[in-house]
Design an enzyme around this catalytic site. Structure first.
Site, PDB file in Angstrom:
ATOM      1  N   ASP A  40      -8.727  -6.681  -4.368  1.00 51.20           N
ATOM      2  CA  ASP A  40      -8.298  -5.345  -3.914  1.00 51.20           C
ATOM      3  C   ASP A  40      -8.875  -4.302  -4.877  1.00 51.20           C
ATOM      4  O   ASP A  40      -8.414  -4.167  -6.002  1.00 51.20           O
ATOM      5  CB  ASP A  40      -6.767  -5.295  -3.900  1.00 51.20           C
ATOM      6  CG  ASP A  40      -6.228  -3.963  -3.370  1.00 51.20           C
ATOM      7  OD1 ASP A  40      -7.037  -3.025  -3.173  1.00 51.20           O
ATOM      8  OD2 ASP A  40      -5.010  -3.876  -3.158  1.00 51.20           O
ATOM      9  N   HIS A  43      -7.776  -5.311  -0.048  1.00 51.27           N
ATOM     10  CA  HIS A  43      -6.483  -4.630   0.006  1.00 51.27           C
ATOM     11  C   HIS A  43      -5.626  -5.115   1.172  1.00 51.27           C
ATOM     12  O   HIS A  43      -4.414  -5.253   1.047  1.00 51.27           O
ATOM     13  CB  HIS A  43      -6.752  -3.119   0.119  1.00 51.27           C
ATOM     14  CG  HIS A  43      -5.527  -2.275   0.123  1.00 51.27           C
ATOM     15  ND1 HIS A  43      -4.630  -2.280  -0.925  1.00 51.27           N
ATOM     16  CD2 HIS A  43      -5.041  -1.392   1.034  1.00 51.27           C
ATOM     17  CE1 HIS A  43      -3.645  -1.426  -0.659  1.00 51.27           C
ATOM     18  NE2 HIS A  43      -3.876  -0.887   0.520  1.00 51.27           N
ATOM     19  N   ASP A  44      -6.248  -5.373   2.307  1.00 49.32           N
ATOM     20  CA  ASP A  44      -5.508  -5.766   3.510  1.00 49.32           C
ATOM     21  C   ASP A  44      -4.896  -7.157   3.410  1.00 49.32           C
ATOM     22  O   ASP A  44      -4.220  -7.589   4.349  1.00 49.32           O
ATOM     23  CB  ASP A  44      -6.416  -5.711   4.736  1.00 49.32           C
ATOM     24  CG  ASP A  44      -6.269  -4.392   5.476  1.00 49.32           C
ATOM     25  OD1 ASP A  44      -5.433  -3.570   5.058  1.00 49.32           O
ATOM     26  OD2 ASP A  44      -6.990  -4.180   6.477  1.00 49.32           O
ATOM     27  N   SER A  95       0.828  -1.198   0.000  1.00 46.82           N
ATOM     28  CA  SER A  95       0.000   0.000   0.000  1.00 46.82           C
ATOM     29  C   SER A  95       0.873   1.263   0.000  1.00 46.82           C
ATOM     30  O   SER A  95       1.692   1.425  -0.890  1.00 46.82           O
ATOM     31  CB  SER A  95      -0.947  -0.033   1.201  1.00 46.82           C
ATOM     32  OG  SER A  95      -1.948   0.923   1.077  1.00 46.82           O
ATOM     33  N   ARG A 101     -11.436   6.498  10.253  1.00 46.73           N
ATOM     34  CA  ARG A 101     -10.902   5.139  10.249  1.00 46.73           C
ATOM     35  C   ARG A 101     -11.967   4.128   9.806  1.00 46.73           C
ATOM     36  O   ARG A 101     -11.676   3.188   9.064  1.00 46.73           O
ATOM     37  CB  ARG A 101     -10.395   4.805  11.646  1.00 46.73           C
ATOM     38  CG  ARG A 101      -9.944   3.375  11.833  1.00 46.73           C
ATOM     39  CD  ARG A 101      -8.748   3.060  10.960  1.00 46.73           C
ATOM     40  NE  ARG A 101      -8.171   1.758  11.287  1.00 46.73           N
ATOM     41  CZ  ARG A 101      -7.164   1.207  10.642  1.00 46.73           C
ATOM     42  NH1 ARG A 101      -6.614   1.850   9.634  1.00 46.73           N
ATOM     43  NH2 ARG A 101      -6.690   0.040  10.992  1.00 46.73           N
TER      44      ARG A 101
END
Lengths: 393, 226
Positions: A331, A364-365, A165, A235
């Site tokens: 992602d 994505h994580d 990222s 967040r």
């Protein structure tokens, strides 16, 4: 220095900002960091962790670049949260980035809040935290600072730079700005520029922070407040973008949280709501709201090709660095097409590049999670690069 | 869209001496000068590339199947996911000394354009393919009246990734059509052994089960093809 009147929890956090549980490299007024914004940052400091041992040839150093909300505590218990390091799946003894073979350096980026100078640090000129007086920093500024850290450590050339990222952005910037100092580059779930959609999500987060009355125009540390709610909302919104529809559904579905039926209120009825609230509230315990503004901004400004008339291939022209580019099918924040653009540009310059897309529904994580195929690829890439670099063991 | 690597399907049964590289790989590797830069198009799980790198070649690969790519990258090879039919156009002229197409030609949509790109990107091209002119295939088609299925080509007509079969004779004609110079040709029999005796082309076309050609650009043909 002026005496600071701060609430205890903020004083604790400033403790981590000024005197972190890390090694710290301090750069004086004569070693300023020249920023893209046209100003110089001095004095400043970089907090960093190291794992493993530097060999006598000083050729086995691996730089780990952390993501937006990561920090230098990649492979150790976090001093604030008490949780394991954020990349313990990838880095460690016997892991793909093997600390028995490599000397791993993980610095906190400039603009962050875990010991490297950022908006929560004390501005010596006024004896108060910088707040919004801190200059806007870029990914390239982060990389310049890391290069100064390597000079400080006496390391001319990295064996590898790796990160996911925002970490991948730094890895790519390293390969472009200091090609002769990076033997192998491993950008995971990255891109060479932030897309309009990515900038849009970041703007939502920043507006949430700035809409919190406790933000006080960025002067909350000096005024003894904390924009917890704003940062938590930022967040929560961002966290959704790190996952995928499929992963959220698999984890939570439409299940209720500790109840059999809806309460007909705006309580966190659903498990997914409760999960996001927890993500938001735990985040604010360890992160500085202004740092969130600065780091998201740095990502927004990132556009590697911009300095090369928009021709990405020019950025990598003649590179000797070996690349391994990795993306994940689910992602949608940094989709495979972005990684493919990197590969395309590298190919045009006949660079040595590997590219793998990994099938996962984790979004994505996924780069932070248990992905055996990712581990096999990183192990293979570093093993072959290590042989080419003459690393033994 | 193919989701399997044709090479894996075709050559799974190709003979190999125990614990050693596949014979057709060795034939290809013999044609490549040590220390050269090589692009292997349709590199499968990377076994040929690995053999070449052991011989001091600077190798790159592109492969359609994700499984093949990820297996190759895990071996430390510089392999990317890509499609021979569309992605070769992105490579600059003269980027490689050799471009290899091993057991992949018959699975491409536009084989002629692929060969032209190979000769543009590399100074040499190495192409290996199953020979559809082999006598067993001719006999099967003649006697059974159905699309031939053999040990090395086991797929039915409706699920085979191999959509453009050719014979050795066909391939030679195509080479002259695209202005390629044939520098070397090797035919392998059903046991993967080279047909050693000097023989006319019709003999190879009848008894060669596999063919490997080393091509180069004719100086006169220039670099016009895009």
């Amino acid at each position: 220095m002026a005496e600071l009147r701060l609430k205890p929890d903020l004083r604790d956090r400033l403790g981590e900002v000024e005197n972190p549980h890390s090694q710290v490299a301090r750069f004086g007024l004569d070693q300023s960091l020249k920023l893209d914004a046209g100003v110089e940052l001095a004095p400043f400091q970089i907090a960093y962790q190291t794992y493993g041992t530097l060999n006598s040839a000083r050729s086995n150093a691996v730089l780990i670049c952390h993501a937006l909300t990561g920090d230098q505590h990649a492979v150790n218990v976090h001093p604030v949260t008490g949780k394991p390091g954020w990349w313990e799946t990838m880095v460690g003894s016997g892991k793909p980035i093997d600390t028995d073979r490599y000397f791993v350096i993980c610095p906190n980026v400039v603009g962050a809040c875990m010991g490297t100078t950022g908006p929560a640090s004390i501005n010596n000129k006024i004896g108060r935290p910088y707040g919004l007086d801190f200059p806007v920093v870029t990914i390239r500024d982060m990389v310049r600072a890391q290069a100064m850290l390597l000079d400080h450590l006496g390391i001319d050339m990295l064996f590898a730079a790796a990160g996911g990222s925002m970490g991948a952005m730094q890895v790519l910037q390293w390969a472009v700005t200091y090609p002769e100092r990076v033997f192998a580059a491993l950008p995971i779930a990255g891109a060479t520029r932030h897309s309009a959609q990515n900038i849009a999500f970041h703007e939502v987060g920043r507006q949430a922070v700035m809409a919190d009355p406790e933000w006080r125009g960025g002067r909350y540390l000096a005024e003894g407040t904390n924009p917890r709610r704003g940062l938590a909302v930022a967040r929560m919104a961002a966290h959704i973008t790190y996952l995928s529809d499929a992963a959220l559904h698999r984890k939570f579905g439409r299940r209720f949280q500790d109840r059999a039926m809806p309460t007909f209120s705006f309580d966190a009825d659903f498990e997914v709501e409760s999960y996001l609230r927890h993500q938001g509230s735990s985040f604010v315990e360890r992160f500085d709201a202004n740092s969130y503004l600065y780091l998201t901004r740095a990502m927004d400004y990132f556009d590697l090709a911009a300095d090369y008339d928009g021709v990405l291939a020019e950025a990598f022209r003649g590179t000797k660095t070996r690349f391994c580019v990795v993306s994940f099918t689910s992602d949608w924040l940094f989709p495979t097409s972005e990684s493919r653009a990197i590969v395309h540009a590298l190919n045009a310059g006949s660079a040595r590049v590997s590219f793998a897309e990994i099938v996962t529904d984790k979004g994505h994580d996924a780069f932070l999670l248990d992905e055996p195929e990712l581990f096999a690829i990183v192990r293979g890439f570093l093993g072959s690069a290590g042989a080419a670099r003459g690393l033994t063991g | 869209m193919l989701n399997r690597s044709p090479r894996d399907l075709i050559t799974a049964n190709l003979s190999r001496s125990p614990g050693a590289a596949r014979v057709d790989h060795l034939v290809v590797a013999e044609m490549v000068a040590p220390g050269s830069r090589v692009l292997d198009v349709g590199c499968g799980d990377g076994e040929l590339l690995r053999l070449l790198e052991l011989r001091g070649v600077d190798g790159r690969g592109i492969e359609l199947s994700r499984e093949g790519v990820n297996a190759s990258v895990a071996k430390g090879l510089a392999v990317i996911q890509g499609d021979a039919d569309t992605d070769l156009a992105d490579y600059p002229n003269d980027a490689f000394d050799y471009v290899i197409l091993s057991q992949t030609l018959q699975a491409t949509r536009k084989p002629r354009e692929v060969i032209e790109h190979m000769l543009r990107i590399g100074r040499h091209a190495v192409v290996s393919f199953p020979n559809f002119g082999h006598w067993k295939i001719r006999v099967k088609l003649l006697l059974e009246g159905q699309m031939p299925r053999t040990k090395n080509l086991p797929d039915t007509w409706y699920d085979t990734p191999n959509i453009h079969f050719c014979t050795i004779k066909d391939f030679r004609q195509t080479c002259s059509l695209v202005g390629a110079k044939m520098e070397k040709a090797v035919a392998l029999n059903a046991w993967g052994q080279q047909l050693r005796l000097p023989a006319p082309w019709w003999f190879w076309n009848l008894f060669g089960e596999q063919a490997v050609f080393l091509l180069s650009r004719r100086p006169s043909s220039g670099n016009a093809s895009k």
